[in-house]
Design an enzyme around this catalytic site. Structure first.
Site, short mmCIF file in Angstrom:
data_model
loop_
_atom_site.label_atom_id
_atom_site.label_comp_id
_atom_site.label_asym_id
_atom_site.label_seq_id
_atom_site.Cartn_x
_atom_site.Cartn_y
_atom_site.Cartn_z
N GLU A 99 31.72 49.55 41.49
CA GLU A 99 33.04 48.58 41.16
C GLU A 99 33.33 47.80 42.26
O GLU A 99 34.29 48.00 43.14
CB GLU A 99 34.18 49.38 40.72
N GLU A 133 42.78 47.69 37.53
CA GLU A 133 41.49 47.22 36.99
C GLU A 133 41.02 45.83 36.92
O GLU A 133 42.18 44.76 36.35
CB GLU A 133 41.40 47.79 35.61
N HIS A 175 40.00 49.44 41.18
CA HIS A 175 38.62 49.78 40.17
C HIS A 175 38.34 48.35 39.48
O HIS A 175 39.27 47.56 39.45
CB HIS A 175 39.23 50.73 39.20
N HIS A 205 34.63 54.67 42.59
CA HIS A 205 33.30 54.23 41.78
C HIS A 205 32.72 53.20 42.66
O HIS A 205 33.02 51.92 42.47
CB HIS A 205 33.76 53.98 40.22
#
Length: 375
Positions: A169, A335, A259, A166
């Site tokens: 990010e 994350e 991410h 993504h």
């Protein structure tokens, strides 16, 4: 007064900018997609005058909950990014700011430019332990670059790390930069221990097209790469297609996919407990890895995160689940927050590029604790 986003990863649409206290903006959607959240633009205006920048229509953004308690970042030199007073209500983010210079950059998070990406790849190549391999091309014709670190050997573990599926990010590539600087440090004991036992395969940016285009979540064709891992194609997702083929060529014993999360103000991991082949061995490896991170850095926690999948209910289009199942290997999504780490808040910088860099180095140290048990 001038507002522009005509540069690498730029994204903003100017509705009106007639007065400093009434600047009205919107974020452009990813190409051929409904996703939008990433912004990056430059304001040219009068210093030491109060400005109010209104970013509208955010109730329709990809993650509206991501705007609660969010503070935008700004920079005068594009090197140091600091948080600026921001408030969210009724679908509108208002940035209240008095610039100290004529030109100020604003972004959703500290950007990681394509030029910096190239600098990182070819800085890494200058080390004897690293070589660069071009796996293929993106839809816009950019290289899909793989860094191979360490001397291959049948007895060595194969550790794969991917980042920025993504593109918005950006903390993911800051993380990889920190990890690489530690891994390629000839005097680092963690690096020496790992490279005696493992070879690393690292993709610093899975989605260079989306990165340059200023996308949040998709590639040039509007495809979410992290939903392509079951049936990737050259037509829609060459980035995943080429990387997955290379994984099958090299083999894989550990996979980390890096991410950022818009809503949760924590660092956490998401495992593959829902994959069909999940067993006690994988559960033990997951626990060992998490405990190592908890011991190494207070930036990590294991209380807040995504709900765990029920047995057999994993989404096998997602990278960590697809790879974990295909290789019967420890596979984690890591994350980081766009906001701040609520456990260690920093009102001036929030979660930042520098903290992401350090978290990458800490994660490399944690791998030392599981490498002997990967197979």
């Amino acid at each position: 007064m001038k507002i522009t986003s005509n540069f690498d990863s730029g994204n903003i649409n100017v509705i009106s900018a007639e007065a400093p206290l009434d600047i009205q903006l919107e974020i452009n959607r990813d190409n051929e997609s409904e996703f939008f959240q990433w912004f990056h633009f430059r304001l040219e205006s009068t210093p030491f005058v109060e400005h109010k920048l209104h970013i509208n229509n955010l109730q329709n953004s990809a993650y509206p909950e991501g705007w609660d308690d969010y503070q935008a970042v700004a920079s005068y030199d594009r090197q140091t990014w600091f948080r600026v007073p921001s408030s969210y209500q009724d679908g509108q983010l208002v940035i209240d700011f008095e610039p100290e210079c004529h030109h100020t950059y604003f972004a959703y998070f500290a950007p990681y430019s394509y030029e910096r990406h190239l600098d990182l790849v070819y800085w890494a190549q200058s080390h004897d332990a690293c070589r660069v391999e071009t796996l293929g091309e993106t839809l816009d014709g950019r290289d899909i670059s793989l860094l191979c670190v360490g001397e291959p050997g049948d007895e060595k573990k194969k550790i794969w790390i991917t980042a920025r599926q993504h593109p918005g990010e950006t903390m993911a590539e800051w993380f990889v930069e920190g990890l690489l600087h530690k891994l390629l440090d000839d005097e680092d004991p963690h690096a020496a221990a790992l490279l005696s036992k493992a070879v690393f395969y690292i993709v610093p940016n899975m989605n260079p097209d989306g990165s340059v285009r200023g996308h949040l979540r998709t590639n040039a064709k509007g495809v979410n790469l992290n939903r392509e891992w079951q049936t990737p194609s050259l037509e829609n997702s060459p980035e995943v297609y080429h990387v997955l083929n290379k994984m099958h060529e090299t083999g894989l014993d550990l996979y980390l996919d890096i991410h950022g999360d818009e809503a949760l103000p924590y660092n956490f991991v998401a495992g593959s407990e829902g994959i069909p082949s999940y067993d006690e061995r994988l559960a033990t490896l997951e626990a060992q890895f998490k405990q190592a991170l908890l011991t190494i850095t207070p930036e990590f926690q294991d209380e807040f995160g995504y709900p765990k999948d029920e047995p057999g209910q994993a989404n096998l289009t997602v990278a960590s689940c697809a790879v974990g199942e295909a290789f019967k290997a420890l596979a984690y999504t890591i994350e980081m927050p766009f906001k701040d780490n609520a456990n260690l808040p920093d009102p001036h910088y929030g979660w930042s590029d520098r903290r992401s860099y350090q978290f990458g180095q800490d994660t490399l140290a944690a791998i030392v604790n599981v490498v002997d048990n990967l197979r």
